[in-house]
Enzyme design. Structure first.
Site, PDB file in Angstrom:
ATOM      1  N   TYR A  56      -1.313  14.516   3.393  1.00  0.00           N
ATOM      2  CA  TYR A  56      -2.135  13.364   2.996  1.00  0.00           C
ATOM      3  C   TYR A  56      -2.259  13.323   1.486  1.00  0.00           C
ATOM      4  O   TYR A  56      -2.530  14.344   0.860  1.00  0.00           O
ATOM      5  CB  TYR A  56      -3.543  13.476   3.609  1.00  0.00           C
ATOM      6  CG  TYR A  56      -3.783  12.434   4.668  1.00  0.00           C
ATOM      7  CD1 TYR A  56      -3.675  11.074   4.355  1.00  0.00           C
ATOM      8  CD2 TYR A  56      -4.114  12.790   5.973  1.00  0.00           C
ATOM      9  CE1 TYR A  56      -3.875  10.114   5.323  1.00  0.00           C
ATOM     10  CE2 TYR A  56      -4.312  11.826   6.945  1.00  0.00           C
ATOM     11  CZ  TYR A  56      -4.192  10.480   6.610  1.00  0.00           C
ATOM     12  OH  TYR A  56      -4.386   9.527   7.553  1.00  0.00           O
ATOM     13  N   GLU A  58      -3.900  10.437  -0.511  1.00  0.00           N
ATOM     14  CA  GLU A  58      -4.544   9.208  -1.005  1.00  0.00           C
ATOM     15  C   GLU A  58      -4.804   9.321  -2.500  1.00  0.00           C
ATOM     16  O   GLU A  58      -5.283  10.347  -2.989  1.00  0.00           O
ATOM     17  CB  GLU A  58      -5.837   8.956  -0.231  1.00  0.00           C
ATOM     18  CG  GLU A  58      -5.533   8.522   1.188  1.00  0.00           C
ATOM     19  CD  GLU A  58      -6.763   8.239   2.023  1.00  0.00           C
ATOM     20  OE1 GLU A  58      -7.869   8.190   1.467  1.00  0.00           O
ATOM     21  OE2 GLU A  58      -6.604   8.064   3.239  1.00  0.00           O
ATOM     22  N   ASP A 202       9.754 -12.235  -5.081  1.00  0.00           N
ATOM     23  CA  ASP A 202       9.976 -11.382  -3.915  1.00  0.00           C
ATOM     24  C   ASP A 202      11.493 -11.231  -3.767  1.00  0.00           C
ATOM     25  O   ASP A 202      12.172 -12.128  -3.260  1.00  0.00           O
ATOM     26  CB  ASP A 202       9.359 -12.024  -2.674  1.00  0.00           C
ATOM     27  CG  ASP A 202       9.486 -11.135  -1.444  1.00  0.00           C
ATOM     28  OD1 ASP A 202      10.347 -10.232  -1.449  1.00  0.00           O
ATOM     29  OD2 ASP A 202       8.745 -11.355  -0.473  1.00  0.00           O
ATOM     30  N   THR A 228      11.193  -4.907  -0.706  1.00  0.00           N
ATOM     31  CA  THR A 228      11.352  -3.812   0.237  1.00  0.00           C
ATOM     32  C   THR A 228      12.446  -2.904  -0.321  1.00  0.00           C
ATOM     33  O   THR A 228      13.146  -3.263  -1.272  1.00  0.00           O
ATOM     34  CB  THR A 228      11.750  -4.319   1.642  1.00  0.00           C
ATOM     35  OG1 THR A 228      12.881  -5.174   1.517  1.00  0.00           O
ATOM     36  CG2 THR A 228      10.611  -5.067   2.308  1.00  0.00           C
ATOM     37  N   LYS A 231      16.860  -3.003   2.261  1.00  0.00           N
ATOM     38  CA  LYS A 231      17.855  -4.052   2.515  1.00  0.00           C
ATOM     39  C   LYS A 231      19.086  -3.754   1.639  1.00  0.00           C
ATOM     40  O   LYS A 231      19.703  -2.714   1.812  1.00  0.00           O
ATOM     41  CB  LYS A 231      17.227  -5.432   2.265  1.00  0.00           C
ATOM     42  CG  LYS A 231      16.059  -5.718   3.232  1.00  0.00           C
ATOM     43  CD  LYS A 231      15.538  -7.115   3.108  1.00  0.00           C
ATOM     44  CE  LYS A 231      14.469  -7.436   4.138  1.00  0.00           C
ATOM     45  NZ  LYS A 231      13.099  -7.161   3.681  1.00  0.00           N
ATOM     46  N   ARG A 237      12.893   2.460   5.058  1.00  0.00           N
ATOM     47  CA  ARG A 237      12.016   1.306   5.258  1.00  0.00           C
ATOM     48  C   ARG A 237      10.731   1.525   4.466  1.00  0.00           C
ATOM     49  O   ARG A 237       9.927   2.398   4.786  1.00  0.00           O
ATOM     50  CB  ARG A 237      11.692   1.122   6.732  1.00  0.00           C
ATOM     51  CG  ARG A 237      12.924   0.998   7.599  1.00  0.00           C
ATOM     52  CD  ARG A 237      12.582   0.465   8.963  1.00  0.00           C
ATOM     53  NE  ARG A 237      12.374  -0.955   8.878  1.00  0.00           N
ATOM     54  CZ  ARG A 237      13.360  -1.859   8.950  1.00  0.00           C
ATOM     55  NH1 ARG A 237      14.603  -1.480   9.127  1.00  0.00           N
ATOM     56  NH2 ARG A 237      13.094  -3.137   8.869  1.00  0.00           N
TER      57      ARG A 237
HETATM   58  N1  DSN Z   1      12.518  -9.431   8.317  1.00  0.00           N
HETATM   59  C1  DSN Z   1      13.123  -9.618   7.018  1.00  0.00           C
HETATM   60  C2  DSN Z   1      14.441 -10.296   7.111  1.00  0.00           C
HETATM   61  O1  DSN Z   1      15.139 -10.066   8.086  1.00  0.00           O
HETATM   62  O2  DSN Z   1      14.805 -11.050   6.231  1.00  0.00           O
HETATM   63  C3  DSN Z   1      12.214 -10.289   6.089  1.00  0.00           C
HETATM   64  O3  DSN Z   1      11.015  -9.630   6.062  1.00  0.00           O
END
Ligand code: DSN
Length: 422
Positions: A56, A58, A202, A228, A231, A237
């Site tokens: 943990y 925090e 974003d 994120t 990707k 993730r």
């Molecule tokens: N779920 C994502 C996507 O597939 O583009 C976006 O958050």
């Protein structure tokens, strides 16, 4: 026989272990075209599955609410420093659990419930968390939404400006989930400045392309960059918020204690490794290859008569409108899945059909590029997609089976990172 990759899991929970093995096989033998997915490296997988899980933490490095942070502080500091170096930002927070919590933290930092916020509408290619009605961001805030032009599928920056000046949002989001074209961050910054809005870029979909120099960076223009990490960036993730120093305190306070508890340290470690990988020359080559593959695939699809939203792509993503082929997106996506090609059905701008049964499919090239496929393979990929869509229209199941074995044959020569070699 090769040793099982998760021997302790196999001994403790064979039922779960068999599902993991089945998923490894599925990911190895199918052509994964979902543009928000990828294959992480074995190093990222290893870092994400460590005893860092047990801790943990925090707070932030040097300012924790729990003792025993000697190593964790260094892990998080490493991830932060690498994010700052890779993207050239003044401040980075690597703790958001994923993209939606990262964006929610931005609302917490810069707006109050009921305030006006502005982003691209979900059916036009935006994201749920950019103020769309069914999301908390569209019900707790007053979301106003822009889209793309009907005639060319591109953002009309004059229309965005007119809307922003009429609505004066507190936050203006740019970026999305189904945008095949380059985002003009400078234009958005000038609109945000005129309207008095905080500009949030974003870049979840294109973060890896930005890191690899294959898409312009929002960093000189945006107040906050949200992304994120799993990707095109090819990490575990998770998510990151990056910003100018003047917003650092507000962002950090919003993530913790505003929204989250303890950070997921094993994920932070995986992010640190992915950022290290993304700083290597091979990653620059990968990012450019992702775009080259997407352009080659778009050209091959156009040659086969497909309608592509905006007429093609500048990045990793292609949005296909299947109306003229007479097959709804969902029917095509499910047929492609049976043919060993994994995509998602997707709305197209001004879609007359419903989101759960839309007109299009969304495809992308990050995963196949990570396997080493190149532009020369894209005509074959386009052929498979075309044959599978035609087979879906005719209900020709055997044709889908033939494609599935052709796909598996090609992929056998291109082992995926992080997966066992068959
Ligand atoms: N779920 C994502 C996507 O597939 O583009 C976006 O958050």
């Amino acid at each position: 026989m090769t040793a099982h990759r998760q021997p302790a899991l196999l001994a403790t929970d064979p039922e779960l272990a068999s599902l993991v093995t089945a998923e490894e096989t599925l990911q190895a033998q199918t052509l994964r075209l979902i543009p928000s997915e990828n294959y992480v490296s074995a190093a990222v997988l290893e870092a994400s599955g460590t005893v860092l899980q047990n801790k943990y933490s925090e707070g932030y490095p040097g300012r924790r609410y729990y003792e025993g942070q000697q190593n964790i502080d260094r892990v998080e500091a490493l991830a932060v420093e690498r994010a700052k170096g890779l993207f050239g930002v003044e401040h980075a927070n690597v703790q958001p659990y994923s993209g939606s919590p990262a964006n929610l933290a931005v609302y917490l930092a810069f707006a109050k419930p009921g305030d006006t916020v502005m982003g691209m509408a979900l059916p036009m290619g935006g994201h749920l968390t950019h103020g769309w009605g069914v999301s908390a961001t569209g019900s707790w805030f007053r979301g106003v939404q822009y889209g793309v032009r009907a005639e060319d599928g591109l953002i009309d920056y004059d229309a965005v400006r007119d809307l922003a000046l009429a609505e004066r949002p507190k936050i203006l989001f740019c970026g999305g989930t189904a945008l095949p074209r380059t985002i003009d961050f400078e234009a958005f910054a000038s609109i945000a400045q005129e309207a008095g809005a905080v500009l949030v870029a974003d870049v979840a979909h294109i973060a890896g392309l930005i890191a690899g120099g294959a898409h312009p960076s929002p960093v000189p223009y945006a107040d906050v960059v949200s992304t994120t990490t799993h990707k095109t960036l090819r990490g575990p993730r998770g998510a990151m918020l990056m910003c100018k120093e003047e917003h650092a305190k507000a962002i950090d306070k919003a993530v913790f204690p505003g929204l989250q508890g303890g950070p997921h340290n094993q994920t932070t470690a995986g992010i640190a490794v992915a950022l290290h990988e993304a700083a290597q020359p091979s990653f620059t080559a990968y990012a450019h290859a992702v775009v080259a593959n997407a352009k080659a695939l778009a050209a091959a699809l156009l040659e086969r008569g497909f309608d592509l939203v905006s007429g093609g792509t500048d990045n990793h993503l292609i949005l296909m409108d299947l109306t003229s082929r007479g097959v709804p997106g969902k029917v095509a996506a499910k047929a492609l899945d049976r043919a060993g090609i994994v995509v998602n059905y997707n709305t197209v701008p001004f879609d007359p059909r419903k989101p759960f049964d839309p007109s299009g499919i969304r495809i992308g090239t990050p995963s196949l590029t990570s396997r080493g496929l190149s532009a020369e393979h894209m005509p074959a990929v386009a052929d498979w997609i075309s044959r599978a869509v035609d087979a879906a229209a005719k209900g020709d199941e055997p044709a889908l089976g033939v494609i599935r074995s052709e796909v598996a044959d090609l992929l056998a020569a291109y082992p995926a990172p992080g997966l066992p070699v068959a």
